[in-house]
Scaffold this active site. Structure first.
Site, short mmCIF file in Angstrom:
data_model
loop_
_atom_site.label_atom_id
_atom_site.label_comp_id
_atom_site.label_asym_id
_atom_site.label_seq_id
_atom_site.Cartn_x
_atom_site.Cartn_y
_atom_site.Cartn_z
CB CYS A 10 -0.91 0.06 1.21
SG CYS A 10 -0.02 -0.14 2.95
CG ASN A 13 4.34 -1.81 5.18
OD1 ASN A 13 5.26 -2.06 5.84
ND2 ASN A 13 3.27 -2.47 4.97
CB CYS A 15 -3.83 1.77 7.15
SG CYS A 15 -3.47 2.95 8.25
NE ARG A 16 -4.48 1.56 1.57
CZ ARG A 16 -4.04 2.26 0.61
NH1 ARG A 16 -5.18 2.15 -0.49
NH2 ARG A 16 -3.31 2.93 0.48
CB SER A 17 0.31 -3.59 2.78
OG SER A 17 0.98 -2.61 3.44
CG ASP A 132 -5.16 5.95 2.43
OD1 ASP A 132 -5.20 5.46 3.54
OD2 ASP A 132 -4.16 6.75 2.27
P1 4NP Z 1 -1.90 3.13 4.18
O1 4NP Z 1 -2.46 4.15 4.69
O2 4NP Z 1 -1.10 3.23 2.45
O3 4NP Z 1 -3.02 1.90 4.13
O4 4NP Z 1 -0.76 2.33 5.15
C1 4NP Z 1 -1.97 5.40 4.71
C2 4NP Z 1 -0.94 5.73 5.80
C3 4NP Z 1 -0.26 6.67 5.97
C4 4NP Z 1 -0.39 7.67 5.06
C5 4NP Z 1 -1.16 7.56 3.90
C6 4NP Z 1 -2.11 6.11 3.87
N1 4NP Z 1 0.17 8.93 5.01
O5 4NP Z 1 0.01 9.91 4.10
O6 4NP Z 1 1.06 9.36 6.06
#
Ligand code: 4NP
Length: 165
Positions: A10, A13, A15-17, A132
């Site tokens: 993702c 790294n 939340c989703r992955s 996201d």
């Molecule tokens: P992820 O979510 O891609 O599912 O881990 C996010 C976590 C942090 C950010 C964006 C998406 N960020 O902008 O810091």
């Protein structure tokens, strides 16, 4: 013994992955395939390298019996395209970011998680992406878990024939 190695990808790294990694590890263990299906995750961005998963993701996963606490954020690295058989992205932007740094010979390894949703599962007809949840509310994290559970079951079913072949 045949093995398949998978890296879920993702943006951050956190939340989703990691959620996909935790769900997949759990389901692979239940299926007695932990030695055959190797699971990891990474982000295309570097903001959260070394951090544990987001508290909201960790707690939502914990309520369903998945332990994300040992995981730490890392950024995708050049060697990952050689090392893994599949790089499974959460959304189209992740796919585009991976394609930018992927050697052309390895591009077929990049896939979208929702491609693996079993056809019989009609809940996400025409939903391509795991959205996201970072800037949204708690329901976004539940939806990520619902999608990961369904698609990871489909992924294991898709891998079984090649592991047994
Ligand atoms: P992820 O979510 O891609 O599912 O881990 C996010 C976590 C942090 C950010 C964006 C998406 N960020 O902008 O810091």
């Amino acid at each position: 013994m045949k093995t398949v190695s998978i890296c879920f990808v993702c943006l951050g790294n956190i939340c989703r992955s990691p959620t996909a990694e935790g769900v997949m590890r759990h389901l692979v263990g239940e299926a007695k395939l932990a030695e055959r299906i190797l699971v990891d995750s990474a982000g295309t961005g570097n903001w959260h390298v070394g951090e544990p998963p987001d508290d909201r993701a960790r707690h939502a996963a914990g309520r369903r019996g998945y332990d994300l606490a040992p995981l730490r954020g890392r950024q995708i690295a050049a060697g990952d395209f050689e090392r893994f058989d599949l790089l499974i992205a959460m959304d189209d932007k992740n796919v585009a970011a991976l394609r930018e740094v992927c050697p052309p010979a390895q591009r077929d390894k990049i896939r979208l998680l929702m491609e693996f949703l079993p056809e019989a599962d009609g809940r996400w007809d025409s939903v391509r992406e795991v959205v996201d949840p970072y800037f949204g509310g708690a329901e976004g994290f539940e939806r990520v878990l619902d999608q990961c559970e369904a698609a990871c079951r489909g992924l294991i079913a898709a891998l079984r024939p090649q592991l047994l072949a």
